[in-house]
Design a protein around this motif. Sequence first.
Motif, PDB file in Angstrom:
ATOM      1  N   ARG A  76      37.516  -2.134  58.865  1.00 41.04           N
ATOM      2  CA  ARG A  76      36.012  -1.922  59.411  1.00 41.04           C
ATOM      3  C   ARG A  76      36.911  -0.249  59.151  1.00 41.04           C
ATOM      4  NH1 ARG A  76      34.616  -5.887  63.445  1.00 41.04           N
ATOM      5  NH2 ARG A  76      36.003  -4.921  64.519  1.00 41.04           N
ATOM      6  N   THR A  77      37.671   0.137  60.169  1.00 37.47           N
ATOM      7  CA  THR A  77      38.499   1.850  60.047  1.00 37.47           C
ATOM      8  C   THR A  77      38.727   1.792  58.867  1.00 37.47           C
ATOM      9  OG1 THR A  77      39.690   0.882  62.066  1.00 37.47           O
ATOM     10  CG2 THR A  77      40.426   2.701  61.316  1.00 37.47           C
ATOM     11  N   GLN A  79      36.764   1.733  56.223  1.00 36.71           N
ATOM     12  CA  GLN A  79      35.487   1.950  55.742  1.00 36.71           C
ATOM     13  C   GLN A  79      35.167   3.125  56.075  1.00 36.71           C
ATOM     14  OE1 GLN A  79      34.055  -0.142  52.870  1.00 36.71           O
ATOM     15  NE2 GLN A  79      32.599   2.031  52.902  1.00 36.71           N
ATOM     16  N   GLU A  80      34.959   3.354  57.036  1.00 36.97           N
ATOM     17  CA  GLU A  80      35.720   4.781  58.765  1.00 36.97           C
ATOM     18  C   GLU A  80      35.952   5.204  57.696  1.00 36.97           C
ATOM     19  OE1 GLU A  80      35.860   3.851  62.169  1.00 36.97           O
ATOM     20  OE2 GLU A  80      33.871   2.245  62.491  1.00 36.97           O
ATOM     21  N   ASP A  83      34.552   6.490  54.118  1.00 36.52           N
ATOM     22  CA  ASP A  83      33.158   6.349  53.947  1.00 36.52           C
ATOM     23  C   ASP A  83      33.312   8.863  54.552  1.00 36.52           C
ATOM     24  OD1 ASP A  83      31.561   4.939  53.799  1.00 36.52           O
ATOM     25  OD2 ASP A  83      31.752   4.384  55.737  1.00 36.52           O
ATOM     26  N   ALA A  84      34.044   8.540  55.286  1.00 37.56           N
ATOM     27  CA  ALA A  84      34.003  10.359  56.255  1.00 37.56           C
ATOM     28  C   ALA A  84      34.710  10.903  54.854  1.00 37.56           C
ATOM     29  CB  ALA A  84      35.625  10.523  57.912  1.00 37.56           C
TER      30      ALA A  84
END
Length: 99
Positions: A76-77, A79-80, A83-84
């Motif tokens: 999850r981290t 992916q964040e 995305d950022a």
Amino acid sequence: MIREHPRPRVLTGIEQEEHDRRGGVGDVEAKQQVIQSLDDLLGPIRERRRAFEARPDFVAEALIAGSDQGRRIAERTMQEVRDAMRINHYEAPLVGGRT
């Protein structure tokens, strides 16, 4: 829980000589006190280790579960982060080549 142990006062050379003359605690007794303090501090840790040692399947399952949880959080981290930073290389590009 960490217990605070009082720090022993270090005697100067003259104080140590006077202490020895008065028949104070000798080296052997002092070492025994240190050993006892360490045993008191480490005893609960040793007991807990023995309990885990008796249950290797439980330990293995706990390690696997912890690894799985860590992996999910890391995914999850990351992916964040992607995305950022707009570096989602694993997604299909939109028309025109941009994601």
